[in-house]
Design a protein around this motif. Structure first.
Motif, PDB file in Angstrom:
ATOM      1  N   ARG A 147       0.849  -1.187   0.000  1.00 42.26           N
ATOM      2  CA  ARG A 147       0.000   0.000   0.000  1.00 42.26           C
ATOM      3  C   ARG A 147       0.889   1.243   0.000  1.00 42.26           C
ATOM      4  NH1 ARG A 147      -2.756  -3.753  -0.533  1.00 42.26           N
ATOM      5  NH2 ARG A 147      -4.789  -4.297   0.385  1.00 42.26           N
ATOM      6  N   TYR A 148       0.443   2.275  -0.691  1.00 41.10           N
ATOM      7  CA  TYR A 148       1.172   3.548  -0.677  1.00 41.10           C
ATOM      8  C   TYR A 148       1.194   4.101   0.742  1.00 41.10           C
ATOM      9  CZ  TYR A 148       2.035   8.530  -1.377  1.00 41.10           C
ATOM     10  OH  TYR A 148       2.536   9.805  -1.294  1.00 41.10           O
ATOM     11  N   ASP A 149       2.385   4.569   1.176  1.00 38.82           N
ATOM     12  CA  ASP A 149       2.543   5.111   2.523  1.00 38.82           C
ATOM     13  C   ASP A 149       2.979   6.572   2.424  1.00 38.82           C
ATOM     14  OD1 ASP A 149       2.882   4.252   5.582  1.00 38.82           O
ATOM     15  OD2 ASP A 149       4.520   5.619   5.049  1.00 38.82           O
ATOM     16  N   ALA A 150       2.045   7.466   2.704  1.00 38.61           N
ATOM     17  CA  ALA A 150       2.312   8.898   2.559  1.00 38.61           C
ATOM     18  C   ALA A 150       3.387   9.388   3.518  1.00 38.61           C
ATOM     19  CB  ALA A 150       1.021   9.687   2.770  1.00 38.61           C
ATOM     20  N   ALA A 151       3.453   8.791   4.704  1.00 37.15           N
ATOM     21  CA  ALA A 151       4.392   9.261   5.724  1.00 37.15           C
ATOM     22  C   ALA A 151       5.846   9.071   5.304  1.00 37.15           C
ATOM     23  CB  ALA A 151       4.133   8.544   7.042  1.00 37.15           C
ATOM     24  N   HIS A 152       6.133   8.064   4.516  1.00 36.79           N
ATOM     25  CA  HIS A 152       7.502   7.787   4.097  1.00 36.79           C
ATOM     26  C   HIS A 152       7.779   8.209   2.652  1.00 36.79           C
ATOM     27  CE1 HIS A 152       7.119   5.138   7.623  1.00 36.79           C
ATOM     28  NE2 HIS A 152       8.418   5.307   7.750  1.00 36.79           N
ATOM     29  N   SER A 153       6.782   8.795   2.013  1.00 34.61           N
ATOM     30  CA  SER A 153       6.913   9.170   0.607  1.00 34.61           C
ATOM     31  C   SER A 153       7.147  10.661   0.451  1.00 34.61           C
ATOM     32  CB  SER A 153       5.651   8.763  -0.167  1.00 34.61           C
ATOM     33  OG  SER A 153       5.436   7.371  -0.120  1.00 34.61           O
ATOM     34  N   GLY A 154       7.566  11.038  -0.726  1.00 34.55           N
ATOM     35  CA  GLY A 154       7.761  12.442  -1.068  1.00 34.55           C
ATOM     36  C   GLY A 154       7.329  12.682  -2.496  1.00 34.55           C
ATOM     37  N   HIS A 155       7.538  13.896  -2.983  1.00 29.56           N
ATOM     38  CA  HIS A 155       7.110  14.261  -4.335  1.00 29.56           C
ATOM     39  C   HIS A 155       7.769  13.384  -5.393  1.00 29.56           C
ATOM     40  CE1 HIS A 155       5.993  16.656  -7.802  1.00 29.56           C
ATOM     41  NE2 HIS A 155       7.257  16.737  -8.139  1.00 29.56           N
ATOM     42  N   ASP A 156       9.031  13.055  -5.199  1.00 26.57           N
ATOM     43  CA  ASP A 156       9.771  12.289  -6.201  1.00 26.57           C
ATOM     44  C   ASP A 156      10.109  10.868  -5.744  1.00 26.57           C
ATOM     45  OD1 ASP A 156      11.585  12.916  -4.246  1.00 26.57           O
ATOM     46  OD2 ASP A 156      13.096  13.763  -5.588  1.00 26.57           O
ATOM     47  N   HIS A 157       9.466  10.405  -4.671  1.00 24.20           N
ATOM     48  CA  HIS A 157       9.760   9.072  -4.139  1.00 24.20           C
ATOM     49  C   HIS A 157       8.507   8.501  -3.486  1.00 24.20           C
ATOM     50  CE1 HIS A 157      12.320   6.374  -1.272  1.00 24.20           C
ATOM     51  NE2 HIS A 157      11.759   5.696  -2.256  1.00 24.20           N
ATOM     52  N   TYR A 158       7.916   7.513  -4.142  1.00 26.89           N
ATOM     53  CA  TYR A 158       6.732   6.866  -3.586  1.00 26.89           C
ATOM     54  C   TYR A 158       7.171   5.579  -2.878  1.00 26.89           C
ATOM     55  CZ  TYR A 158       3.503   9.851  -6.246  1.00 26.89           C
ATOM     56  OH  TYR A 158       2.781  10.912  -6.757  1.00 26.89           O
ATOM     57  N   VAL A 159       6.754   5.427  -1.627  1.00 32.02           N
ATOM     58  CA  VAL A 159       7.074   4.231  -0.850  1.00 32.02           C
ATOM     59  C   VAL A 159       5.803   3.414  -0.663  1.00 32.02           C
ATOM     60  CG1 VAL A 159       7.881   3.338   1.380  1.00 32.02           C
ATOM     61  CG2 VAL A 159       8.996   5.332   0.335  1.00 32.02           C
ATOM     62  N   PHE A 160       5.902   2.134  -0.984  1.00 34.04           N
ATOM     63  CA  PHE A 160       4.802   1.198  -0.803  1.00 34.04           C
ATOM     64  C   PHE A 160       5.227   0.174   0.247  1.00 34.04           C
ATOM     65  CE2 PHE A 160       4.486   3.044  -4.944  1.00 34.04           C
ATOM     66  CZ  PHE A 160       3.134   3.282  -5.125  1.00 34.04           C
ATOM     67  N   LEU A 161       4.496   0.130   1.347  1.00 34.58           N
ATOM     68  CA  LEU A 161       4.847  -0.776   2.440  1.00 34.58           C
ATOM     69  C   LEU A 161       3.995  -2.030   2.397  1.00 34.58           C
ATOM     70  CD1 LEU A 161       5.316   1.685   5.441  1.00 34.58           C
ATOM     71  CD2 LEU A 161       7.061   0.690   3.950  1.00 34.58           C
ATOM     72  N   LYS A 162       4.623  -3.124   2.727  1.00 31.72           N
ATOM     73  CA  LYS A 162       3.942  -4.415   2.713  1.00 31.72           C
ATOM     74  C   LYS A 162       3.230  -4.626   4.045  1.00 31.72           C
ATOM     75  CE  LYS A 162       4.765  -9.198   1.413  1.00 31.72           C
ATOM     76  NZ  LYS A 162       3.653  -9.123   0.470  1.00 31.72           N
ATOM     77  N   GLU A 163       1.977  -5.012   3.965  1.00 31.12           N
ATOM     78  CA  GLU A 163       1.222  -5.290   5.178  1.00 31.12           C
ATOM     79  C   GLU A 163       1.772  -6.539   5.855  1.00 31.12           C
ATOM     80  OE1 GLU A 163      -2.729  -5.588   3.627  1.00 31.12           O
ATOM     81  OE2 GLU A 163      -3.108  -3.455   3.893  1.00 31.12           O
TER      82      GLU A 163
END
Length: 252
Positions: free
Chosen positions: A232-248
């Motif tokens: 799932r996309y994780d806004a807390a660890h992401s930025g404008h140029d870096h999307y972080v998807f964390l595994k449940e």
């Protein structure tokens, strides 16, 4: 928008399923690399490839009979690694193939950069291989800014789904006018670090390419909706140029 992915070591020949649409754009450079590889002894090739005797013998044989213009397979169908298994191009529909041909670019130590339906032949040459060609000590120096210049001419946005080994052949050379979005697929540790695991990352990258093709994604914001394989996309660890998807934690 262009999507960057890595190749795979395991390749196959398939001249029946779909036909190539064109030859690779950097074929003259590939011809020089082929000549350099053919000048090496079997032992030198084994050291370069860092592989077993059986894999060395297979690829020495491939080099001896390699033709860059005959018996070719579309790149998208030739690579067989985990990423490509999860992408599953063999069951795509026509519209999805059209999307990938327009948006997907496969980086390669041997071919430079490929469109999905460029015709290729099985080879072994990782981007980080220290092959000396034309006075260049390795493939990063050999390719220089060629790949970045070609990509910059096609895209204002690059979605980086490639491994660092391959993305470093392109991203450092892109002009500021090209926006780069890097995607990370990881797990959150107790100390707050996001850690990627190789096999799971490859699975997620392939799945995201499939997901993008099925939905015709064209804007970076749309990627935030990706929710496959337990990520799932994780806004807390992401930025404008870096999307972080964390595994449940509960898995897929």
């Amino acid at each position: 928008m262009k999507i960057l992915i890595s190749p795979a070591k395991k390749m196959r020949t398939d001249t029946d399923t779909l036909s190539p649409q064109a030859l690779p754009a950097f074929l003259p450079e590939t011809e020089r690399l082929l000549s350099a590889l053919r000048s090496l002894s079997r032992q030198e090739l084994k050291q370069l490839w860092r592989c077993s005797d059986a894999i060395t013998d297979l690829n020495v044989e491939r080099l001896a009979r390699m033709e860059l213009g005959k018996g070719l397979t579309p790149a998208l169908l030739s690579y067989q690694g985990i990423q490509y298994q999860y992408m599953a191009p063999g069951v795509f529909e026509t519209g999805q193939f059209t999307y990938l041909q327009e948006h997907l670019r496969i980086l390669s130590g041997f071919y430079g950069m490929l469109r999905p339906f460029d015709g290729v032949t099985p080879y072994r040459l990782e981007m980080q291989a220290r092959l000396s060609v034309n006075g260049c000590p390795d493939l990063y120096a050999f390719w220089g800014d060629r790949l970045a210049r070609a990509l910059a001419g096609e895209a204002g946005l690059v979605v980086d789904l490639a491994s660092q080994e391959y993305s470093r052949a392109v991203l450092p050379h892109l002009p500021p006018s090209v926006e780069v979005l890097t995607c990370t697929f990881g797990e959150l540790r107790k100390d707050g670090r996001v850690v990627e695991k190789g096999t799971l990352c490859k699975m997620a990258r392939g799945q995201m390419v499939r997901w993008m093709a099925e939905r015709g994604v064209r804007r970076s914001e749309e990627l935030k909706d990706f929710q496959d394989l337990g990520y799932r996309y994780d806004a807390a660890h992401s930025g404008h140029d870096h999307y972080v998807f964390l595994k449940e934690k509960e898995g897929f």
